[in-house]
Design an enzyme around this catalytic site. Structure first.
Site: not given
Length: 379
Positions: A21, A46, A179, A303, A333, A354
């Site tokens: 990823r 993740d 961020y 997405r 992404y 992706e």
């Protein structure tokens, strides 16, 4: 919605025993080399991220194709007991140094856990290379020297992901978009704010830029010229149903004119997108020096359907074009790079994205004329 023909399309990372990823792409112009980075994970989640991997590509101008070498692990990009995430490559043209920024998160601690507990355990890390990514320096943990006590004011943070930026100012400033979820009130959930890590001395020291407006997450930056004036343009993911943008008149330190970009739609939870600046290829009166290109899923519900958008007036959020499709179906992404002039005389771009349900990371090349032929028809 028109579909863009492409010069090359190739799968670089395919999920099997491991998942991949978070693509990041860097083009080294003089070496005609592309570096494609991704997270290698035990599964798609993740919490199962492990390492950062790299594939090196050699671009052949005669054939307009890239030949890719096998996957390799960036072995130095590991902090003991941590997983490496969010690759962010940055090349300093003046010192010929390649940096790879990333975050390191201990064990299986999730972003959600950090947001819930409001305990920030994420580290800011970097490795560097003076031979275009063939060998790497030992890892540097920059958390204390760069973020310091501010680290505890955040529930968590991340960089990028994707390519970073060197400015054309005298210092050759380096910007790493990022961020942070700030803990502004004990009774409220942490709130995300985009900003940049900035270096004025070619990566020897780093400082924090000031925050963009709230509800700005994963972001990328580009330098745009409006005559003699330069601006840093920031484009960020949000939960607001559309992207947010801001601009900095002082090289990424302060951002102003925060705007929701209604033409650049987001799915319900948002998605990472990529933006690059490039020289205006058409000489017209009153035309701006720089245009912007942006890639992102085009559906406001899911997405799906990766699109490319063009902005010929970079600081105007209403000036974005309708998208041209780069890829149909599920996507997420992406990361863009300007690869100079293409075979049709228009600017050429590489895109790493992706595809499927995070089954593949695909590389493709296309030209501006392929994506937006009417821009050139009007000449």
């Amino acid at each position: 919605m028109a579909t863009c023909p492409v010069l090359q399309k190739e799968t670089l990372f395919r999920t099997g025993v491991h998942a991949y990823r978070i693509p990041a792409l860097l083009y080294l112009k003089k070496q005609k080399t592309l570096l494609a980075f991704a997270e290698k994970r035990a599964s798609k989640t993740d919490e199962h991220a492990e390492l950062i991997v790299l594939r090196r590509g050699s671009y052949n101008e005669a054939t307009n194709r890239v030949k890719w070498q096998p996957e390799e692990v960036v072995t130095q990009a590991q902090l003991e007991g941590h997983r490496s995430m969010n690759p962010c490559p940055l090349y300093d043209k003046q010192t010929k140094t390649l940096f790879l920024f990333f975050i390191a998160v201990p064990g299986r601690v999730s972003e959600h856990h950090q947001l819930h507990t409001k305990v920030n355990v994420t580290r800011l890390c970097c490795v560097s290379s003076t031979d275009h990514g063939r060998t790497w320096s030992p890892i540097q943990d920059l958390t204390e020297t760069t973020i310091g006590s501010t680290h505890q004011e955040w529930a968590t943070f991340a960089v990028g992901p994707g390519h970073c930026l060197q400015l054309r100012n005298p210092a050759g400033s380096l910007l790493v978009p990022a961020y942070a979820y700030r803990k502004l009130h004990p009774a409220q959930k942490p709130t995300p704010f985009a900003f940049c890590f900035i270096s004025l001395d070619h990566g020897h020291t780093w400082k924090l830029g000031n925050f963009v407006a709230e509800n700005s997450l994963e972001c990328q930056v580009a330098e745009v010229g409006t005559g003699a004036q330069r601006m840093v343009y920031l484009n960020a993911r949000s939960f607001l149903g559309a992207r947010v943008q801001a601009q900095s008149p002082n090289d990424g330190l302060d951002f102003q004119d925060n705007r929701v970009v209604s033409k650049l739609v987001e799915p319900p939870h948002g998605c990472h997108g990529s933006v690059v600046a490039f020289h205006n290829p058409i000489s017209k009166p009153h035309a701006l020096d720089t245009w912007l290109l942006y890639t992102h899923p085009t559906d406001s519900r899911n997405r799906t359907n990766l699109g490319v958008y063009l902005n010929q007036m970079p600081l105007d959020p209403t000036a974005w074009s309708e998208p041209t499709l780069l890829a149909m179906g599920i996507c997420a992404y992406s990361d863009l790079q300007n690869m100079g002039q293409g075979p049709d005389g228009s600017p050429q771009f590489g895109c790493l994205y992706e595809s499927g349900n995070y089954e593949e990371i695909i590389f493709l090349i296309f030209t501006l004329k392929q994506a937006f032929p009417t821009v050139f028809d009007a000449q």
